[in-house]
Enzyme design. Structure first.
Site, PDB file in Angstrom:
ATOM      1  N   GLY A 201      -6.913  10.494   6.669  1.00  0.00           N
ATOM      2  CA  GLY A 201      -5.494  10.749   6.442  1.00  0.00           C
ATOM      3  C   GLY A 201      -4.772  11.401   7.602  1.00  0.00           C
ATOM      4  CD  GLU A 234     -14.435   9.722   3.918  1.00  0.00           C
ATOM      5  OE1 GLU A 234     -15.617   9.350   3.936  1.00  0.00           O
ATOM      6  OE2 GLU A 234     -13.750   9.799   2.876  1.00  0.00           O
ATOM      7  N   GLY A 236      -9.558   6.726   9.361  1.00  0.00           N
ATOM      8  CA  GLY A 236      -9.470   5.281   9.576  1.00  0.00           C
ATOM      9  C   GLY A 236      -8.322   4.999  10.525  1.00  0.00           C
ATOM     10  NE  ARG A 237      -2.186   4.907   8.257  1.00  0.00           N
ATOM     11  CZ  ARG A 237      -1.675   3.831   7.652  1.00  0.00           C
ATOM     12  NH1 ARG A 237      -1.061   2.897   8.360  1.00  0.00           N
ATOM     13  NH2 ARG A 237      -1.761   3.691   6.341  1.00  0.00           N
ATOM     14  CB  CYS A 306      10.866 -19.203   2.580  1.00  0.00           C
ATOM     15  SG  CYS A 306      10.362 -20.510   3.692  1.00  0.00           S
ATOM     16  CE1 TYR A 334      -6.075   1.413   5.349  1.00  0.00           C
ATOM     17  CE2 TYR A 334      -5.372   2.727   7.235  1.00  0.00           C
ATOM     18  CZ  TYR A 334      -6.175   2.562   6.122  1.00  0.00           C
ATOM     19  OH  TYR A 334      -7.065   3.534   5.778  1.00  0.00           O
TER      20      TYR A 334
HETATM   21  C1  LIG Z   1      -8.561   5.197   3.067  1.00  0.00           C
HETATM   22  C2  LIG Z   1      -9.531   6.289   3.036  1.00  0.00           C
HETATM   23  C3  LIG Z   1      -9.869   6.978   4.211  1.00  0.00           C
HETATM   24  C4  LIG Z   1      -9.180   6.726   5.534  1.00  0.00           C
HETATM   25  O1  LIG Z   1      -7.835   7.104   5.473  1.00  0.00           O
HETATM   26  P1  LIG Z   1      -6.910   7.008   6.779  1.00  0.00           P
HETATM   27  O2  LIG Z   1      -5.568   7.410   6.277  1.00  0.00           O
HETATM   28  O3  LIG Z   1      -6.980   5.620   7.255  1.00  0.00           O
HETATM   29  O4  LIG Z   1      -7.462   7.981   7.771  1.00  0.00           O
HETATM   30  C5  LIG Z   1     -10.845   7.939   4.137  1.00  0.00           C
HETATM   31  N1  LIG Z   1     -11.467   8.226   2.968  1.00  0.00           N
HETATM   32  C6  LIG Z   1     -11.167   7.588   1.819  1.00  0.00           C
HETATM   33  C7  LIG Z   1     -11.882   7.944   0.580  1.00  0.00           C
HETATM   34  C8  LIG Z   1     -10.192   6.607   1.803  1.00  0.00           C
HETATM   35  O5  LIG Z   1      -9.881   6.001   0.655  1.00  0.00           O
END
Ligand SMILES: *Cc1c(COP(=O)(O)O)cnc(C)c1O
Length: 356
Positions: A201, A234, A236-237, A306, A334
């Protein structure tokens, strides 16, 4: 600003639209993040972008992968046999509960009971849905995710010698700054658990792409709070968003009732991010076009679908000509993998990978 190597690659593309991934850029970024987090375990949340080329770069720097489905689990374990996998996600099936893992994030007391009934060994983190304010977050994971204190208390007596309680997991929101994530860490790193996964997050700004998450501050803060415990995150983004680019061309320009539009090859069925987030996707226009143009005025950039929802960016003051190359930035997380590729049956983009 897009790096020169990305600009050169965008200009030399034979066909558009295409995704370009800057693998050296990703490598540099994840190495810097890794270095800012001494003593903290770093996993990558695969759902942000499971592209194998990106995963191969990340695998050299992260301690493991967070997967949230049997599909992601199979993908990661076939690419990296023996990699550490944390298995999460709401609504795991019995088959998913049986998948081998380093950690499994249990979402409810009933899920824990099904895991016990499976009769296998398991190393569990209980996913806590903490009652904490997360102001300014892009997306909060309240509602059905994880358990409140009552749910956690219901789980605690159920563990046995095969299904072991290792600690807590949480993932509270998307779009958090280091100070907010440290407040969360302060609350969760009390003395009851030896191991805590603080989730992902970390904030990514699409309106100010140069405002980056303060990994140094987060790493320092976590280092102080850790006091010998096992702490894992953990993201991601914030790891992969910056390394991806969606490159396309202007196929038409027009004015409708005074509003200027540039119509681009492809659309948000390839890059859904601006629709889901409701933002203008940051972009750079490379003046490769020689066709008719609109200039120095607010232009809305749309795709070939469209539907009025197929908008990349609204009323950006710039110029655009038919044949210009448009490079959308921050398309590495994403983006392609959350898009509805088959809607309208246009051709799929090509994928190119810049290498060191
Ligand atoms: C989506 C998710 C993440 C990654 O979130 P980001 O906003 O992409 O950093 C980490 N842990 C869990 C459980 C998630 O669902």
């Amino acid at each position: 600003m897009i790096p020169a190597r990305v600009q050169d690659a965008a200009l030399s593309l034979a066909e558009a639209p295409a995704y370009l991934y800057d693998l050296p850029g990703l490598e540099e970024h994840v190495a810097a993040v890794r270095q800012a987090l001494p003593g903290i375990e770093l996993y990558y949340a695969v759902k942000a972008n499971p592209d194998p080329e990106l995963l191969r770069v990340l695998a050299g720097h992260v301690d493991g992968f967070e997967v949230s489905s049997a599909g992601e689990h199979a993908h990661v374990t076939s690419l990296f046999p023996g990699a550490r996998v944390a298995l999460g996600g709401p609504g795991k099936t019995d088959a998913e509960l049986r998948l081998p893992h380093h950690r499994i994030h249990v979402e409810s007391p009933n899920e824990l009971r099904r895991l016990l009934a499976a009769g296998l060994e398991a190393d569990v983190l209980l996913r806590l849905n903490p009652d904490l304010p997360v102001e300014g977050a892009a997306l909060t994971m309240s509602g059905p995710f994880g358990m409140d204190d009552t749910g956690v208390a219901e789980c605690l007596p159920l563990f046995d010698e095969r299904v072991r309680l290792r600690g807590l997991h949480t993932h509270v929101a998307s779009g958090l700054q280091a100070a907010q994530l440290l407040d969360l860490a302060r609350t969760l790193l009390d003395d009851s658990y030896e191991e805590v996964n603080l989730g992902g997050g970390m904030a990514v700004s699409y309106t100010a792409p140069d405002d980056r998450f303060d990994w140094a501050a987060y790493g320092c803060g976590l280092h102080e709070l850790r006091r010998g415990r096992r702490v894992r995150i953990e993201p991601g983004r914030a790891l992969t968003a910056y390394c991806g680019y969606y490159v396309t061309r202007v196929v038409d320009v027009k004015r409708v009732r005074g509003e200027a539009y540039a119509i681009l090859l492809g659309g948000t069925h390839h890059l859904r991010t601006p629709v889901t987030k409701g933002h203008d996707q940051p972009c750079t226009i490379l003046p490769t076009g020689e066709g008719p143009g609109v200039g120095d005025e607010p232009i809305t950039f749309v795709g070939q679908l469209c539907t009025p929802k197929d908008v990349f960016a609204r009323k950006i003051v710039t110029s655009a000509r038919v044949g210009d190359t448009v490079v959308f930035e921050m398309a590495g997380a994403y983006a392609w993998n959350i898009s509805h590729h088959d809607f309208l049956m246009h051709p799929k983009p090509a994928f190119h990978y810049l290498r060191a």
